[in-house]
Motif scaffolding. Structure first.
Motif, PDB file in Angstrom:
ATOM      1  N   ASN A 197      43.559  43.622  35.940  1.00 24.63           N
ATOM      2  CA  ASN A 197      43.397  42.237  35.496  1.00 24.63           C
ATOM      3  C   ASN A 197      41.932  41.887  35.309  1.00 24.63           C
ATOM      4  N   GLU A 198      41.092  42.344  36.229  1.00 26.54           N
ATOM      5  CA  GLU A 198      39.650  42.078  36.136  1.00 26.54           C
ATOM      6  C   GLU A 198      39.036  42.731  34.901  1.00 26.54           C
ATOM      7  N   MET A 199      39.603  43.877  34.480  1.00 26.48           N
ATOM      8  CA  MET A 199      39.091  44.602  33.310  1.00 26.48           C
ATOM      9  C   MET A 199      39.667  44.070  32.007  1.00 26.48           C
ATOM     10  N   ASP A 200      40.427  42.967  32.066  1.00 25.98           N
ATOM     11  CA  ASP A 200      41.123  42.451  30.893  1.00 25.98           C
ATOM     12  C   ASP A 200      42.073  43.510  30.361  1.00 25.98           C
ATOM     13  N   GLY A 201      42.767  44.147  31.310  1.00 23.59           N
ATOM     14  CA  GLY A 201      43.640  45.251  30.954  1.00 23.59           C
ATOM     15  C   GLY A 201      45.025  45.141  31.565  1.00 23.59           C
ATOM     16  N   LEU A 202      45.551  43.926  31.704  1.00 25.44           N
ATOM     17  CA  LEU A 202      46.895  43.723  32.231  1.00 25.44           C
ATOM     18  C   LEU A 202      47.760  43.091  31.149  1.00 25.44           C
ATOM     19  N   PRO A 203      48.661  43.850  30.524  1.00 28.43           N
ATOM     20  CA  PRO A 203      49.505  43.280  29.461  1.00 28.43           C
ATOM     21  C   PRO A 203      50.267  42.054  29.966  1.00 28.43           C
ATOM     22  N   SER A 204      50.232  41.002  29.183  1.00 24.98           N
ATOM     23  CA  SER A 204      50.849  39.738  29.579  1.00 24.98           C
ATOM     24  C   SER A 204      51.467  39.053  28.363  1.00 24.98           C
ATOM     25  N   TYR A 205      52.517  38.261  28.639  1.00 24.30           N
ATOM     26  CA  TYR A 205      53.178  37.481  27.595  1.00 24.30           C
ATOM     27  C   TYR A 205      53.536  38.367  26.391  1.00 24.30           C
TER      28      TYR A 205
ATOM     29  N   GLN B 266      50.459  49.299  49.515  1.00 28.38           N
ATOM     30  CA  GLN B 266      50.754  48.496  48.332  1.00 28.38           C
ATOM     31  C   GLN B 266      51.385  49.296  47.201  1.00 28.38           C
ATOM     32  N   GLY B 267      51.541  50.605  47.345  1.00 30.69           N
ATOM     33  CA  GLY B 267      52.087  51.410  46.273  1.00 30.69           C
ATOM     34  C   GLY B 267      51.219  51.352  45.033  1.00 30.69           C
ATOM     35  N   THR B 268      51.803  51.601  43.871  1.00 33.95           N
ATOM     36  CA  THR B 268      51.026  51.631  42.637  1.00 33.95           C
ATOM     37  C   THR B 268      50.547  50.252  42.201  1.00 33.95           C
ATOM     38  N   VAL B 269      51.191  49.197  42.688  1.00 36.99           N
ATOM     39  CA  VAL B 269      50.786  47.845  42.296  1.00 36.99           C
ATOM     40  C   VAL B 269      49.411  47.489  42.858  1.00 36.99           C
ATOM     41  N   ALA B 270      48.858  48.354  43.702  1.00 35.95           N
ATOM     42  CA  ALA B 270      47.512  48.151  44.219  1.00 35.95           C
ATOM     43  C   ALA B 270      46.464  48.067  43.108  1.00 35.95           C
ATOM     44  N   VAL B 271      46.764  48.645  41.940  1.00 34.71           N
ATOM     45  CA  VAL B 271      45.784  48.678  40.854  1.00 34.71           C
ATOM     46  C   VAL B 271      45.809  47.401  40.011  1.00 34.71           C
ATOM     47  N   MET B 272      46.738  46.488  40.268  1.00 33.56           N
ATOM     48  CA  MET B 272      46.881  45.319  39.391  1.00 33.56           C
ATOM     49  C   MET B 272      45.630  44.463  39.329  1.00 33.56           C
ATOM     50  N   ASP B 273      44.990  44.182  40.445  1.00 27.58           N
ATOM     51  CA  ASP B 273      43.806  43.323  40.424  1.00 27.58           C
ATOM     52  C   ASP B 273      42.689  43.950  39.605  1.00 27.58           C
ATOM     53  N   LEU B 274      42.505  45.266  39.757  1.00 26.71           N
ATOM     54  CA  LEU B 274      41.485  45.964  38.976  1.00 26.71           C
ATOM     55  C   LEU B 274      41.793  45.864  37.488  1.00 26.71           C
TER      56      LEU B 274
ATOM     57  N   GLU C 223      47.792  36.945  41.084  1.00 22.48           N
ATOM     58  CA  GLU C 223      47.763  36.899  42.552  1.00 22.48           C
ATOM     59  C   GLU C 223      49.164  36.795  43.146  1.00 22.48           C
ATOM     60  N   GLY C 224      50.089  36.232  42.418  1.00 23.96           N
ATOM     61  CA  GLY C 224      51.446  36.076  42.928  1.00 23.96           C
ATOM     62  C   GLY C 224      52.300  37.324  42.828  1.00 23.96           C
ATOM     63  N   ILE C 225      51.825  38.341  42.096  1.00 27.10           N
ATOM     64  CA  ILE C 225      52.623  39.558  41.898  1.00 27.10           C
ATOM     65  C   ILE C 225      51.813  40.828  42.158  1.00 27.10           C
ATOM     66  N   ASN C 226      50.640  40.696  42.797  1.00 24.06           N
ATOM     67  CA  ASN C 226      49.762  41.858  42.979  1.00 24.06           C
ATOM     68  C   ASN C 226      50.117  42.662  44.228  1.00 24.06           C
ATOM     69  N   GLY C 227      49.253  43.620  44.566  1.00 23.15           N
ATOM     70  CA  GLY C 227      49.513  44.482  45.707  1.00 23.15           C
ATOM     71  C   GLY C 227      49.640  43.726  47.011  1.00 23.15           C
ATOM     72  N   ALA C 228      48.801  42.722  47.207  1.00 27.67           N
ATOM     73  CA  ALA C 228      48.878  41.935  48.446  1.00 27.67           C
ATOM     74  C   ALA C 228      50.200  41.184  48.538  1.00 27.67           C
ATOM     75  N   ALA C 229      50.683  40.679  47.400  1.00 30.94           N
ATOM     76  CA  ALA C 229      51.963  39.964  47.390  1.00 30.94           C
ATOM     77  C   ALA C 229      53.107  40.900  47.754  1.00 30.94           C
TER      78      ALA C 229
END
Length: 562
Positions: A243-251, A233-241, A262-268
């Motif tokens: 997001n869960e920590m309320d630490g994913l910059p958005s908007y 998954q490369g570095t995007v593997a950390v996205m879910d973590l 879920e549409g742009i995470n490591g699994a995607a």
């Protein structure tokens, strides 16, 4: 101590002249890579140099580990004065070019001056050739690489080039190599464009003889056999973590989690990966060749930072859409992080989050400085007031994905880093998520013990960039291995990293960077005390400047004023 070898080759593209000089003392003191380039730039580039002027230079360098067959060593350094931050900045690209740079036999290659005609500069161990290439004006990165292969028989791994963004002096333009790998952050592609150099090629058969200990193969075997999520998954593997920590910059940084993650995470990303990807000599293979046949897009990535900048920060929740933006950035030679964040700033100003067609149109306009793209090409720091949005930058550089409002040590790192709000300067996020073992981990919030740890990590990352060793080697390197590979005491090696950070800071001090630039666009409890402690650990003045007494062996210019 192991270090890079070979003379400095200076190429004046305006005068069409070259010269060489021995730099053994610099190589012995600063190892290679970012270390050597920083010392050379500090002593040779005027402190008041215009980033777009002929007095600015670009320094291509490798390190002693590029003479090995070890994983994590397929990287090259590029250093110059950044048109985005206005400070001395180094950028680091993977791919397959590093061995070819080493094959020229030079310890460093300096691109100086400014050409009147668009050039391709060919660097070999036999000399330098200046090729006028007017037909390449406006050419994309793939078109430029195809031209070099057709005319010279050199494939893309020999080439460092710019796309239209660099020619148009977009302040976050990249220098691209192997087509899809970028000297990304800081806009050094615009510096090459200002010199009217479309591409630099490297080839030869004169790689210096640096004997690297047998431990390199043990690291190589471990990299090949390790079961690691980054291989899928490369570095995007950390996205879910995150997001869960309320630490994913958005908007555009207005929110810290994203409902469409879920549409742009490591699994995607893993679903779109169609083969393994790697860098020269590396068995870890963490790169992400991806494609979607229905959409007709094929690219490499996106990595986590790009998935944030063109994904959650833009309100985009489809990985294929992010792939399209990533591919355009590679084609035109744009830093995908800064481009995505700047596009997101525009989306915020127009309340158009989630409009992928608009996103792609804006990338095109930025690369060619058309319409509103001319404003956005200046970057967020220079455009935010006209857009009517907050200035989410430090020292002119926009933020990476690791959220400093949640990871406070990373927030401090963003504030003090000489490159601005860049995550790789200390990779402090790794100890706060954490992505390291329990014995190295720290609580994400608060600053207790973090200024000292931040200094250590900045020094270690500078050492890696001098070596050059990929920062994703963290699970495979240890103090003992550094000592064996570099034939030096680990603490002495960290001191070299510290001198690199200090030289960068001193150069930038002369350009007006001090404590008032070490600021965040948000408040963190006890931040000022942590900043004081950081300066104290560094031995710097409490105004964020480096005491002149700490700068030794500099140029006359460096000692002219403090």
């Amino acid at each position: 101590m192991k270090h890079a070898k070979g003379p400095l080759l200076t190429i004046d593209v305006g005068e069409r002249e070259t010269r060489t000089e021995e730099i053994d003392d610099v190589l012995e003191s600063f190892v290679g890579g970012r270390g050597v380039a920083t010392k050379l730039a500090h002593d040779r580039v005027p402190f008041d140099a215009d980033p777009f002027g002929p007095e600015n230079s670009l320094f291509f360098t490798t390190g002693p580990m590029q003479m090995s067959n070890m994983s994590f060593t397929g990287r090259t350094n590029l250093t110059g004065v950044s048109p985005l931050t206005g400070g001395l900045l180094s950028s680091n690209a993977g791919g397959f070019m590093s061995r070819h740079v080493a094959d020229t036999g030079f310890g460093a290659v300096e691109i100086a001056g400014e050409s009147e005609e668009l050039l391709v500069v060919h660097v070999t161990d036999d000399g330098v050739e200046f090729e006028e290439a007017p037909d390449l004006e406006g050419a994309t990165v793939p078109e430029t690489c195809a031209y070099v292969e057709d005319e010279r028989g050199l494939d893309s791994e020999h080439v460092a080039c710019i796309g239209p963004a660099g020619e148009n002096r977009v302040r976050f333009a990249s220098v691209m190599t192997t087509e899809e790998r970028a000297f990304g952050r800081g806009g050094l592609g615009a510096v090459l464009g200002a010199k009217n150099v479309k591409a630099v090629t490297f080839a030869g058969d004169s790689r210096p003889d640096v004997e690297i200990p047998a431990d390199q193969m043990e690291i190589h075997r471990e990299a090949a056999t390790a079961d690691h999520i980054m291989k899928e998954q490369g570095t995007v593997a950390v996205m879910d973590l995150a997001n869960e920590m309320d630490g994913l910059p958005s908007y555009y940084f207005s929110e810290q989690s994203f409902e469409g993650a879920e549409g742009i995470n490591g699994a995607a990303v893993a679903e779109k990966k169609y083969k393994k990807g790697t860098c020269s000599a590396c068995a870890f293979a963490c790169k992400l060749p991806t494609r979607d046949e229905a959409a007709g897009v094929e690219t490499e990535g996106p990595e986590f930072e790009t998935a944030m900048a063109f994904g959650s920060n833009a309100g985009i929740d489809d990985i294929v859409d992010v792939m399209k933006s990533n591919e355009l950035c590679d084609r035109y030679g744009l830093d995908a992080i800064s481009c995505g964040n700047t596009v997101s700033a525009y989306l915020a100003s127009e309340d158009e989050f989630g409009d992928e067609d608009l996103v792609l149109d804006l990338v095109e306009k930025i690369a060619h400085r058309e319409g509103v793209g001319d404003l956005l090409a200046e970057g967020i720091d220079r455009a935010h007031e006209q857009l009517g949005v907050e200035n989410w930058t430090v020292k002119g550089m926009d933020f990476a994905a690791h959220e400093g409002r949640v990871l406070h040590g990373q927030g401090l790192s963003y504030a003090v880093a000489n490159r601005g709000a860049d995550h790789m300067y200390a990779t402090f996020y790794s100890v706060e998520y954490p992505l390291v073992g329990k014995e190295e981990a720290m609580e994400p919030t608060g600053f207790e013990g973090k200024p000292q740890r931040l200094v250590e990590r900045e020094n270690l990352m500078a050492l890696n960039d001098a070596g050059i060793v990929c920062k994703f080697s963290r699970d495979f390197m240890s103090p003992d291995r550094y000592e064996t590979l570099f034939d030096a005491d680990f603490e002495d090696l960290l001191e070299i990293g510290g001198r690199v950070v200090e030289l960068e800071r001193h150069f930038n001090n002369q350009r007006g960077v001090a404590r008032d630039a070490d600021r965040l666009p948000y408040d963190l409890p006890n931040f000022e005390s942590a900043l004081d402690e950081y300066y104290e650990v560094r031995g710097w003045n409490d105004d964020g400047t480096v005491p002149q007494s700490r700068i030794s062996g500099g140029s006359d210019a460096a000692s002219a004023d403090d």
